[in-house]
Design a protein around this motif. Structure first.
Motif, PDB file in Angstrom:
ATOM      1  N   LYS A 122     -10.492 -11.607  12.007  1.00  0.00           N
ATOM      2  CA  LYS A 122     -10.329 -10.165  12.164  1.00  0.00           C
ATOM      3  C   LYS A 122      -9.594  -9.792  13.451  1.00  0.00           C
ATOM      4  CE  LYS A 122     -12.581  -9.447   8.368  1.00  0.00           C
ATOM      5  NZ  LYS A 122     -11.866  -9.017   7.140  1.00  0.00           N
ATOM      6  N   ALA A 123      -9.214 -10.792  14.233  1.00  0.00           N
ATOM      7  CA  ALA A 123      -8.439 -10.518  15.443  1.00  0.00           C
ATOM      8  C   ALA A 123      -7.038 -10.066  15.062  1.00  0.00           C
ATOM      9  CB  ALA A 123      -8.375 -11.768  16.320  1.00  0.00           C
ATOM     10  N   LYS A 124      -6.368  -9.436  15.983  1.00  0.00           N
ATOM     11  CA  LYS A 124      -4.997  -8.977  15.723  1.00  0.00           C
ATOM     12  C   LYS A 124      -4.082 -10.161  15.437  1.00  0.00           C
ATOM     13  CE  LYS A 124      -1.300  -6.173  17.780  1.00  0.00           C
ATOM     14  NZ  LYS A 124      -0.895  -5.391  18.992  1.00  0.00           N
ATOM     15  N   LYS A 125      -4.312 -11.267  16.158  1.00  0.00           N
ATOM     16  CA  LYS A 125      -3.514 -12.482  15.966  1.00  0.00           C
ATOM     17  C   LYS A 125      -4.454 -13.666  15.722  1.00  0.00           C
ATOM     18  CE  LYS A 125       0.222 -11.052  19.104  1.00  0.00           C
ATOM     19  NZ  LYS A 125       0.947 -11.412  20.368  1.00  0.00           N
ATOM     20  N   PRO A 126      -4.992 -13.809  14.526  1.00  0.00           N
ATOM     21  CA  PRO A 126      -5.896 -14.935  14.249  1.00  0.00           C
ATOM     22  C   PRO A 126      -5.192 -16.264  14.509  1.00  0.00           C
ATOM     23  CG  PRO A 126      -5.860 -13.359  12.430  1.00  0.00           C
ATOM     24  CD  PRO A 126      -4.733 -12.988  13.333  1.00  0.00           C
ATOM     25  N   ASP A 260     -12.583  -7.370  26.584  1.00  0.00           N
ATOM     26  CA  ASP A 260     -11.607  -6.321  26.261  1.00  0.00           C
ATOM     27  C   ASP A 260     -10.317  -6.497  27.057  1.00  0.00           C
ATOM     28  OD1 ASP A 260     -13.450  -5.202  24.538  1.00  0.00           O
ATOM     29  OD2 ASP A 260     -14.192  -3.738  25.994  1.00  0.00           O
ATOM     30  N   ARG A 263      -8.384  -9.502  25.709  1.00  0.00           N
ATOM     31  CA  ARG A 263      -7.815  -9.163  24.399  1.00  0.00           C
ATOM     32  C   ARG A 263      -6.551  -8.324  24.578  1.00  0.00           C
ATOM     33  NH1 ARG A 263     -12.325  -7.441  21.796  1.00  0.00           N
ATOM     34  NH2 ARG A 263     -12.580  -9.447  20.725  1.00  0.00           N
ATOM     35  N   ASP A 264      -6.600  -7.409  25.523  1.00  0.00           N
ATOM     36  CA  ASP A 264      -5.448  -6.543  25.778  1.00  0.00           C
ATOM     37  C   ASP A 264      -4.303  -7.332  26.409  1.00  0.00           C
ATOM     38  OD1 ASP A 264      -4.230  -3.815  26.012  1.00  0.00           O
ATOM     39  OD2 ASP A 264      -4.331  -4.314  28.154  1.00  0.00           O
ATOM     40  N   GLY A 267      -2.503  -9.785  23.976  1.00  0.00           N
ATOM     41  CA  GLY A 267      -1.826  -9.225  22.813  1.00  0.00           C
ATOM     42  C   GLY A 267      -2.635  -9.325  21.535  1.00  0.00           C
ATOM     43  N   GLY A 268      -3.927  -9.663  21.661  1.00  0.00           N
ATOM     44  CA  GLY A 268      -4.782  -9.643  20.483  1.00  0.00           C
ATOM     45  C   GLY A 268      -5.151 -10.989  19.895  1.00  0.00           C
ATOM     46  N   ASP A 294     -14.641 -12.753  19.087  1.00  0.00           N
ATOM     47  CA  ASP A 294     -14.101 -13.072  17.764  1.00  0.00           C
ATOM     48  C   ASP A 294     -14.595 -14.419  17.255  1.00  0.00           C
ATOM     49  OD1 ASP A 294     -12.224 -10.779  17.485  1.00  0.00           O
ATOM     50  OD2 ASP A 294     -11.312 -11.692  19.264  1.00  0.00           O
ATOM     51  N   ARG A 339     -16.349 -12.343  10.006  1.00  0.00           N
ATOM     52  CA  ARG A 339     -15.405 -11.917  11.047  1.00  0.00           C
ATOM     53  C   ARG A 339     -15.564 -12.669  12.368  1.00  0.00           C
ATOM     54  NH1 ARG A 339     -17.384  -8.572  14.962  1.00  0.00           N
ATOM     55  NH2 ARG A 339     -19.383  -7.506  14.605  1.00  0.00           N
TER      56      ARG A 339
END
Length: 468
Positions: A122-126, A260, A263-264, A267-268, A294, A339
């Motif tokens: 479910k991460a922006k970039k698994p 957080d 993660r920012d 880039g995810g 994650d 997730r």
């Protein structure tokens, strides 16, 4: 003078020849005499004067305990044992797979089996890898040499998996050689540059590990030498400090903000946390979920380390088997298993171990000691017989400079490939074409307690029913 030397040489040769003849023709009487005298001493001396006193002594204390107590006595300081606990923890051996022979049937050996894995779905970039085995964090400088790290990186790239940085220094050539790279964000002053965070395919906040839990370390300049000091940004006489906390007066709120922030910055990519498996593992997992991770990396009690206090390795934590079952069950209860990925490590050294923890609920496996010894392979002979084999792989090892990167990378690659082929064979034998089809339903155990604890059939009872 030449004549004198000739006579001396001739005399030595004659003497050695005579000794040789005596040994050849008299070895049986000599040996019999030695055995007779030794036997007389052993069988007639009182216990207080008998060397055999060591036998009940070692049996009472244990050879390793006696040895380590002598090392404590010699140093008067904290003992640092390599490679973790040597206790006989409950493990995976009583568990077996259920074969497919009548219906369903085994899958043909010519059919491909999918063993690819996605961490942090479910991460922006698994992070997607071709195999479920990842190379665990074994630190450069703090643990292994630069050459070993490069071998790990090359092998991971060749096999389509990821390598974890560990809590040591990070070399640019390692980043260049690696495919998927996991940055272990540790309680140190090094390894946190923005370029490392942006390069990472996954980031792991290290809260603890199985063999050392959440404890840190202070490594003196004499125990950390060479280029590693430069890579880690250490001054000439500066100790390398691994702290117990990331922040002063640390709170879960601080750690959530760290998740957080990473993660920012990244880039995810998936942000996870590593911890040693303990008796309150469910509560620990709840805290990690509160942090917003994650994935969770759980390191069981059989985990190894470069050097750790025996009391931490032997007398803390829970077995890897118990850890994976409890962790997987709790993630399901919290309805987050789809997730939040689960990565497991600790005493997993053969393909059967790897596949069993995957069946029990892990999404991927960290391979540590097994890949370290596989990477060293025949190169350990450079240290043997007078030094332990790890002297070839440790950064401060006497023979680390003789380690060949290309040979190590090839050995590690072969080990990973061979392990995966065995795992695929096992999946075919269970009638499966994908790792995703594997579950606890494919397991049974010949140990009744293990079967009951996991919730799988006991081998003495019919599958799906009760024996009479």
């Amino acid at each position: 003078m030449a004549d004198i030397l000739s006579y001396i040489t001739f005399g030595i040769v004659v003497f050695l020849f005579v000794v040789f003849l005596i040994v050849i023709f008299s070895w049986r009487p000599i040996m019999k005499m030695i055995v007779k005298q030794t036997g007389k001493i052993i069988f007639t001396d009182s216990y207080q004067e008998n060397i055999i006193e060591m036998m009940p002594g070692f049996k009472h204390m244990g050879i390793q305990n006696a040895l380590e107590n002598n090392l404590r006595t010699e140093s008067g300081d904290l003992l640092h044992r390599p490679l973790g606990s040597s206790k006989n923890w409950p493990h995976l051996d009583p568990i077996t797979f259920i074969p497919a022979q009548t219906s369903p049937f085994a899958v043909s050996s010519e059919d491909e089996v999918d063993v690819s894995v996605t961490i942090g779905p479910k991460a922006k970039k698994p992070m997607k890898i071709d195999i479920p085995l990842m190379i665990s964090g074994m630190a450069y400088g703090v643990g292994v040499s630069a050459e070993v790290r490069l071998a790990f990186a090359q092998a991971a790239n060749k096999t389509g998996t990821a390598v974890n940085s560990g809590e040591g220094g990070i070399m640019q050539e390692e980043l260049d050689a690696a495919g998927k790279y996991i940055l272990q964000f540790s309680k140190t002053e090094w390894g946190k540059d923005e370029k490392f965070i942006k390069r990472a395919d996954m980031i792991e906040i290290k809260l603890g590990q199985g063999a050392k839990l959440g404890m840190g370390a202070k490594i003196s300049p004499k125990n950390l030498t060479g280029r590693a000091r430069e890579v880690m940004g250490l001054k000439k006489d500066e100790d390398a400090i691994i702290h117990e906390h990331f922040f002063e007066n640390q709170t879960l709120k601080d750690l959530k903000e760290l998740v957080d922030e990473l993660r920012d910055q990244s880039g995810g990519v998936p942000i996870g946390a590593k911890m040693g498996a303990g008796g309150k593992i469910e509560e620990d997992i709840d805290h990690l979920l509160e942090m917003g991770v994650d994935y969770i990396a759980v390191d069981g009690g059989q985990a190894a380390t470069h050097a750790g206090a025996p009391v931490l390795s032997d007398d803390f934590g829970i077995p890897t088997l118990h850890a994976v079952v409890r962790a997987s069950n709790h993630l399901k209860r919290r309805k987050v298993k789809d997730r939040v990925s689960l990565v497991v490590s600790g005493g997993l050294v053969i393909p059967g171990h790897f596949l069993k923890v995957l069946a029990l609920g892990a999404d991927a496996v960290y391979v540590g000691s097994a890949i370290l010894f596989a990477t060293a392979h025949s190169q350990v002979t450079k240290a043997l017989p007078f030094e332990p084999p790890t002297q070839v792989v440790w950064n401060e090892g006497k023979y680390s400079h003789q380690f060949k990167v290309e040979d190590g990378a090839k050995s590690a690659e072969k080990f990973l490939n061979a392990s995966i082929e065995e795992m695929k064979t096992a999946l075919r034998a269970m009638g499966k074409r994908s790792l995703k089809e594997l579950s606890r339903k494919d397991l049974t155990s010949y140990d009744e307690l293990t079967a009951r604890m996991i919730g799988i059939p006991y081998t003495f009872q019919p599958l799906g029913g009760k024996g009479k």
